[in-house]
Design an enzyme around this catalytic site. Sequence first.
Site, mmCIF file in Angstrom:
data_model
loop_
_atom_site.group_PDB
_atom_site.id
_atom_site.type_symbol
_atom_site.label_atom_id
_atom_site.label_comp_id
_atom_site.label_asym_id
_atom_site.label_seq_id
_atom_site.Cartn_x
_atom_site.Cartn_y
_atom_site.Cartn_z
ATOM 1 N N ARG A 118 0.814 -1.238 0.000
ATOM 2 C CA ARG A 118 0.000 0.000 0.000
ATOM 3 C C ARG A 118 0.837 1.274 0.000
ATOM 4 N NH1 ARG A 118 -3.091 -2.845 3.878
ATOM 5 N NH2 ARG A 118 -4.822 -3.903 2.849
ATOM 6 N N LYS A 140 3.235 11.815 -10.101
ATOM 7 C CA LYS A 140 2.353 11.021 -10.977
ATOM 8 C C LYS A 140 3.102 9.764 -11.375
ATOM 9 C CE LYS A 140 -0.652 14.254 -13.427
ATOM 10 N NZ LYS A 140 -1.003 14.736 -14.780
ATOM 11 N N GLU A 182 9.282 19.785 -23.166
ATOM 12 C CA GLU A 182 8.560 20.048 -21.908
ATOM 13 C C GLU A 182 8.986 21.394 -21.307
ATOM 14 O OE1 GLU A 182 6.085 18.180 -21.084
ATOM 15 O OE2 GLU A 182 6.493 16.051 -21.431
ATOM 16 N N LYS A 224 7.267 23.547 -11.992
ATOM 17 C CA LYS A 224 6.509 22.311 -11.736
ATOM 18 C C LYS A 224 6.204 22.187 -10.242
ATOM 19 C CE LYS A 224 5.143 17.923 -12.807
ATOM 20 N NZ LYS A 224 5.493 16.754 -13.569
ATOM 21 N N GLU A 234 -4.487 17.602 -9.612
ATOM 22 C CA GLU A 234 -4.958 18.074 -10.911
ATOM 23 C C GLU A 234 -6.449 18.394 -10.920
ATOM 24 O OE1 GLU A 234 -2.830 16.295 -14.275
ATOM 25 O OE2 GLU A 234 -4.693 16.435 -15.383
ATOM 26 N N ARG A 238 -2.916 22.375 -12.298
ATOM 27 C CA ARG A 238 -1.977 21.353 -12.789
ATOM 28 C C ARG A 238 -2.348 20.865 -14.185
ATOM 29 N NH1 ARG A 238 0.777 16.234 -9.511
ATOM 30 N NH2 ARG A 238 2.151 15.675 -11.227
ATOM 31 N N ASN A 242 -0.679 19.845 -19.105
ATOM 32 C CA ASN A 242 -0.981 18.888 -20.175
ATOM 33 C C ASN A 242 -1.035 19.537 -21.550
ATOM 34 O OD1 ASN A 242 -1.245 16.733 -18.351
ATOM 35 N ND2 ASN A 242 -3.302 17.412 -17.820
ATOM 36 N N HIS A 245 -0.515 17.514 -24.661
ATOM 37 C CA HIS A 245 -0.452 16.101 -24.270
ATOM 38 C C HIS A 245 -1.635 15.276 -24.761
ATOM 39 C CE1 HIS A 245 2.933 17.400 -21.924
ATOM 40 N NE2 HIS A 245 3.117 16.207 -21.408
ATOM 41 N N HIS A 249 -0.478 12.251 -26.603
ATOM 42 C CA HIS A 249 -0.741 10.875 -26.156
ATOM 43 C C HIS A 249 -1.394 10.074 -27.279
ATOM 44 C CE1 HIS A 249 -0.687 11.872 -21.559
ATOM 45 N NE2 HIS A 249 0.514 11.788 -22.097
ATOM 46 N N HIS A 262 8.050 10.473 -26.264
ATOM 47 C CA HIS A 262 7.000 11.243 -25.596
ATOM 48 C C HIS A 262 7.158 12.751 -25.876
ATOM 49 C CE1 HIS A 262 4.125 12.491 -22.575
ATOM 50 N NE2 HIS A 262 5.052 13.267 -22.040
HETATM 51 N N1 LIG Z 1 5.015 11.212 -14.290
HETATM 52 C C1 LIG Z 1 4.954 12.342 -14.952
HETATM 53 O O1 LIG Z 1 4.561 13.385 -14.418
HETATM 54 C C2 LIG Z 1 5.425 12.368 -16.372
HETATM 55 C C3 LIG Z 1 5.634 13.591 -17.027
HETATM 56 C C4 LIG Z 1 6.141 13.576 -18.322
HETATM 57 C C5 LIG Z 1 6.416 12.378 -18.946
HETATM 58 N N2 LIG Z 1 6.189 11.203 -18.291
HETATM 59 C C6 LIG Z 1 6.494 9.922 -18.907
HETATM 60 O O2 LIG Z 1 7.893 9.849 -19.079
HETATM 61 C C7 LIG Z 1 8.185 8.945 -20.157
HETATM 62 C C8 LIG Z 1 9.206 9.559 -21.064
HETATM 63 O O3 LIG Z 1 10.382 9.759 -20.337
HETATM 64 P P1 LIG Z 1 11.800 9.897 -21.060
HETATM 65 O O4 LIG Z 1 11.666 10.846 -22.164
HETATM 66 O O5 LIG Z 1 12.777 10.122 -20.003
HETATM 67 O O6 LIG Z 1 11.967 8.469 -21.768
HETATM 68 P P2 LIG Z 1 12.766 7.144 -21.349
HETATM 69 O O7 LIG Z 1 12.613 6.861 -19.929
HETATM 70 O O8 LIG Z 1 12.318 6.107 -22.322
HETATM 71 O O9 LIG Z 1 14.280 7.518 -21.636
HETATM 72 C C9 LIG Z 1 14.681 7.828 -22.933
HETATM 73 C C10 LIG Z 1 15.859 6.976 -23.406
HETATM 74 O O10 LIG Z 1 17.054 7.490 -22.844
HETATM 75 C C11 LIG Z 1 17.787 6.439 -22.214
HETATM 76 N N3 LIG Z 1 18.541 7.084 -21.153
HETATM 77 C C12 LIG Z 1 18.095 7.516 -19.956
HETATM 78 N N4 LIG Z 1 19.042 8.221 -19.343
HETATM 79 C C13 LIG Z 1 20.135 8.199 -20.135
HETATM 80 C C14 LIG Z 1 21.421 8.768 -20.045
HETATM 81 N N5 LIG Z 1 21.771 9.559 -19.029
HETATM 82 N N6 LIG Z 1 22.311 8.534 -21.051
HETATM 83 C C15 LIG Z 1 21.930 7.798 -22.119
HETATM 84 N N7 LIG Z 1 20.719 7.261 -22.280
HETATM 85 C C16 LIG Z 1 19.821 7.474 -21.302
HETATM 86 C C17 LIG Z 1 16.712 5.485 -21.786
HETATM 87 O O11 LIG Z 1 17.236 4.212 -21.544
HETATM 88 C C18 LIG Z 1 15.787 5.536 -22.993
HETATM 89 O O12 LIG Z 1 16.307 4.753 -24.039
HETATM 90 C C19 LIG Z 1 6.868 8.677 -20.847
HETATM 91 O O13 LIG Z 1 6.395 7.410 -20.492
HETATM 92 C C20 LIG Z 1 5.945 9.741 -20.285
HETATM 93 O O14 LIG Z 1 4.594 9.337 -20.283
HETATM 94 C C21 LIG Z 1 5.701 11.187 -17.021
#
Ligand SMILES: NC(=O)c1ccc[n+]([C@@H]2O[C@H](COP(=O)([O-])OP(=O)(O)OC[C@H]3O[C@@H](n4cnc5c(N)ncnc54)[C@H](O)[C@@H]3O)[C@@H](O)[C@H]2O)c1
Length: 360
Positions: A118, A140, A182, A224, A234, A238, A242, A245, A249, A262
């Site tokens: 939990r 999130k 972003e 943020k 949200e 907040r 989006n 987005h 999405h 993304h």
């Molecule tokens: N929780 C939230 O509030 C929130 C907000 C925005 C996006 N997201 C989510 O985040 C995700 C996208 O995140 P992302 O863009 O970081 O993608 P990701 O986590 O897929 O990372 C991108 C790529 O970079 C590689 N990588 C990571 N760090 C590295 C480094 N230092 N050197 C070399 N390679 C590296 C990863 O292995 C991957 O191949 C999506 O799923 C999206 O929905 C969540």
Amino acid sequence: MQTLELSLGERSYPIHIGSGLISDSALLERSVAAEQVLIVTNETVAPLYLERLERGLRTRNTAALVLPDGEQYKTLDTFSRIVDRLIELRFHRDACVVALGGGVVGDVAGYAAASYQRGIAYVQVPTTLLAQVDSSVGGKTAVNHPSAKNMIGAFHQPVSVLIDTDTLGTLPGRELAAGIAEIVKYGLILDPELFGWLENNIERLTALEAPALAHAVRRSCGIKAAVVAEDEREQGKRALLNLGHTFGHALETLGGYGKWLHGEAVATGTVLAAETSRRLGWLSADDCRRIEDLLRRAGLPVRAEGVDADDMLEAMALDKKTGRDGLRLVLLTAIGEAVVTAAPEREVLLEVLRGERGTA
Ligand SMILES: NC(=O)c1ccc[n+]([C@@H]2O[C@H](COP(=O)([O-])OP(=O)(O)OC[C@H]3O[C@@H](n4cnc5c(N)ncnc54)[C@H](O)[C@@H]3O)[C@@H](O)[C@H]2O)c1
């Protein structure tokens, strides 16, 4: 090192930003109070940074789980793997998950931490620009469903965020650009000065200039943190985060979570949101052009080429932002000003999605 705070009463937490934080054992000791620690990372990040982090946490009982890399693994199966590992290790309620990686690792590891017994503590150690400026802050957590992004998840705040900007040195250019999308978003919804700064400094960011990156990360985390402190769940402000987005999405879902990054989908989604705003007469053609130009200069896609407009609308209707009253969108009234509003009529959206410029 600079430290910001996300103020949420008892659940407030620090966001540390600086160089070399992954190897800073004193900071790690302070940030990870638990004795039992599961580091969740992926096959790309592990060879680069796992050992350093493990060394920094050597006084703890530490295990690591290395996941396959990719958005297509942000699934319930991966979530189950993390929970299985926590059970195998017999980790109890005081254990801590440390998410080392980009937004995918952070979202799925965070969701596992939110659910295990939990809810246990987790620390975010984001290593992509996108995760450093956005996903690691705000609590999130989620996994995708095959038919819709982030459909299964929870709000669960980390206990600490450690942003080591040195990790960006190994990030591929395409991923760096995705993070810039972003940052542009923050400028567009709330901070025209940041948008102007980006127009003047975008090449410094894409060239990985440390002071420019540090400025952009700090400013983004500050925005943020302030937005989440005001509206954690949200219910209001907040939702502005989006911007782009709902379109984005849908692009990701239609692409099978493999075609678009993304941030790339968000960039194109932002242009579509700006164009919708222009069509409604809310945003000037000049502002619309500035937005598209900046995203293009960052190396981001700004056109939803090869995507069927009807399929897009169908995918958008499944977005979480669709409520009882139908689809809602974040649209722009100026650079630095956004509103959450009911989507305009279908014909307007179809024209925008088909790339028909129309008139304001
Ligand atoms: N929780 C939230 O509030 C929130 C907000 C925005 C996006 N997201 C989510 O985040 C995700 C996208 O995140 P992302 O863009 O970081 O993608 P990701 O986590 O897929 O990372 C991108 C790529 O970079 C590689 N990588 C990571 N760090 C590295 C480094 N230092 N050197 C070399 N390679 C590296 C990863 O292995 C991957 O191949 C999506 O799923 C999206 O929905 C969540």
